[in-house]
Design an enzyme around this catalytic site. Structure first.
Site, mmCIF file in Angstrom:
data_model
loop_
_atom_site.group_PDB
_atom_site.id
_atom_site.type_symbol
_atom_site.label_atom_id
_atom_site.label_comp_id
_atom_site.label_asym_id
_atom_site.label_seq_id
_atom_site.Cartn_x
_atom_site.Cartn_y
_atom_site.Cartn_z
ATOM 1 N N HIS A 55 -31.632 -85.122 -29.429
ATOM 2 C CA HIS A 55 -30.709 -84.209 -30.118
ATOM 3 C C HIS A 55 -31.305 -83.720 -31.437
ATOM 4 O O HIS A 55 -31.110 -84.305 -32.504
ATOM 5 C CB HIS A 55 -29.385 -84.940 -30.370
ATOM 6 N N ASN A 89 -28.556 -73.744 -29.850
ATOM 7 C CA ASN A 89 -27.726 -72.913 -30.732
ATOM 8 C C ASN A 89 -28.571 -72.226 -31.797
ATOM 9 O O ASN A 89 -28.398 -72.399 -32.996
ATOM 10 C CB ASN A 89 -26.596 -73.743 -31.369
ATOM 11 N N ASP A 300 -29.480 -85.957 -34.221
ATOM 12 C CA ASP A 300 -28.767 -84.727 -34.594
ATOM 13 C C ASP A 300 -29.415 -84.105 -35.841
ATOM 14 O O ASP A 300 -28.728 -83.621 -36.742
ATOM 15 C CB ASP A 300 -27.264 -84.987 -34.819
ATOM 16 N N PHE A 318 -22.387 -77.827 -42.121
ATOM 17 C CA PHE A 318 -22.399 -79.199 -41.629
ATOM 18 C C PHE A 318 -23.814 -79.590 -41.209
ATOM 19 O O PHE A 318 -24.547 -78.774 -40.652
ATOM 20 C CB PHE A 318 -21.495 -79.323 -40.390
#
Ligand SMILES: [Zn+2]
Length: 446
Positions: A55, A89, A300, A318
């Site tokens: 990720h 994304n 992440d 974020f």
């Protein structure tokens, strides 16, 4: 590079046995030879298969101010990683075979580790029209995700899981009910109330995790739940395992190290999605790692520019970077306190993620790829964001003293990271160029 390389005096990550390991042209050899061109003295350090991060946001195409494939994979190499899966994304979204191929080509040219692209589930990540899963897979996608956004429609998720099952790909689920999240900025609770910030309830994550467990059961499609942050979602994953449903899940270092109290003082570096939760949730994350509920770990890694993160808390984006601190946060906060062994921790960063995405196995055995990391589990160091290879410096761990570090990373037989503490000798030493050595064949092996 001509001739074999041998790593001498290493310690096997699982058995603890002393180990000499040789490799040539990217492949581990059956036994060390006498004609090694290069000798790495491991001085008793731990040798493991290269770490894998499922990720990562590499931000290209389109957001190279935040991160690039080159800088992101350099950061990965420093962190001990030899493979990362990157999220779609970007701008534009990786929703076509052409963009998957673009990322792979760019990673092959500029990358310091293997890059496995994740394709979008829906066109433009709008949550409506499914992408062509078969074409994305043929182009090299190893999974599908609309990460950054949830798939709000249950019927779209149902069809996505059905198609993904036929394509043989997992769907990585960013679990967030947007109607519950609203315009929340941090975890809902006393800290948010005290700071006057709008909250995001844990249920925004857990209701979607429960939904996708049921949809996985309904369809037989494989769901992989990203960045699990709260006790209720972990219960959903635990139940799914008990029922034999094909659901896996990951959590990230910030969820076992920090709580919502890190936001006191309005530090945007403590702003991520899902948000930092309560102490009860942090303990639940550790319990879920201990009892095997969590299938693998991931970072992440979400780089942003300093200008973006310097904004007031409610306007800052974020996310935090993670590649260069993940191993140390694992050793410092999971291994040192005795929650799990070092071998188990490394398994969660190596074999487990490879299994979750069906990536080729890497073992310290003849014939396997020379994707390796040499770890000093006792090396103490201080997190200094300006020293990061990543373009992103957005970390809440700046200034923290951590233990554990990758001192050398080898990907496809090439040294992609080498700490000054490691001696490399032999006919072709070249420590200076060592850090810059790159293979022309770091493409996704499929
Ligand atoms: Zn996400």
């Amino acid at each position: 590079m001509n001739g074999a390389t041998v790593i001498r005096n290493a310690r096997h990550w699982r058995t603890g046995e002393r180990l000499d390991l040789a490799f040539d042209r990217g492949v581990i050899l059956a036994s060390p030879r006498q004609d090694e061109a290069r000798v790495i003295d491991a001085r008793g350090l731990v040798l493991a298969p290269g770490l894998v991060d499922l990720h990562v946001h590499l931000r290209e195409p389109g957001q190279s101010a935040k991160e690039t494939i080159e800088r992101g994979t350099r950061a990965a190499a420093v962190g001990g990683f030899t493979a990362v899966a990157c999220m779609p994304n970007t701008e534009p979204v990786l929703d076509s075979a052409a963009w998957i191929e673009w990322v792979r080509a760019r990673a092959e040219a500029a990358g310091y580790c293997r890059v496995h692209p994740i394709g979008a589930v829906t066109m433009g990540q709008k949550g409506e029209q499914l992408t062509e899963f078969g074409a994305l897979k043929s182009a090299g996608a190893v999974a599908l995700s609309d990460d950054g956004r949830p798939i709000m429609s249950a019927s779209v998720m149902r069809r996505a899981l059905e198609h993904a099952r036929h394509a043989g790909l997992p769907i990585v689920c960013h679990e967030e009910d947007l109607t519950l999240r609203g315009d929340g900025q941090m975890n809902e609770g006393w800290v948010a109330t005290r700071l006057g910030l709008r909250g995001i309830p844990a249920a925004a994550e857990s209701v979607m995790a429960r939904r996708d467990v049921e949809l996985s059961a309904l369809t037989g499609g494989r769901a992989h739940i990203a960045h699990l942050s709260c006790a209720e979602s972990l219960d959903a994953l635990r139940d799914a395992h008990a029922r034999g449903i094909l659901v896996t899940g990951e959590t990230c270092p910030h969820y076992w190290t920090l709580t919502e109290e890190a936001v006191l003082g309005y530090d945007p570096h403590a702003k991520m999605n899902p948000p930092l939760r309560t102490e009860r949730d942090r303990r639940a994350v550790i319990d879920a790692i201990r009892d095997g509920t969590i299938d693998c770990l991931a970072t992440d890694h979400a780089p942003h520019t300093e200008d973006e993160k310097r904004q007031p808390f409610d306007q800052a984006p974020f996310g935090i970077v993670g590649l260069e601190t993940a191993l140390a946060l694992t050793i410092t906060h999971l291994v040192e306190p005795g929650h799990i062994s070092l071998a188990r921790a490394l398994e969660l960063w190596t074999e487990s993620p490879r299994r979750v995405f069906g990536l080729p196995d890497v073992r310290l055995e003849a014939g396997h790829p020379a994707d390796l990391v040499l770890i000093d589990p006792e090396a103490a160091w201080t997190v200094e964001p300006t020293a990061f290879q990543s373009k992103g410096r957005n970390t809440p761990f700046a200034g923290q003293r951590l233990v554990g570090r990758a001192l050398a990373t080898i990907c496809d037989g090439e040294i992609t990271h080498l700490d000054a503490a490691i001696e490399v000798g032999g006919a072709r030493p070249g420590r200076r160029e060592a850090g810059l050595e790159r293979s022309g064949s770091l493409a996704t092996p499929r």
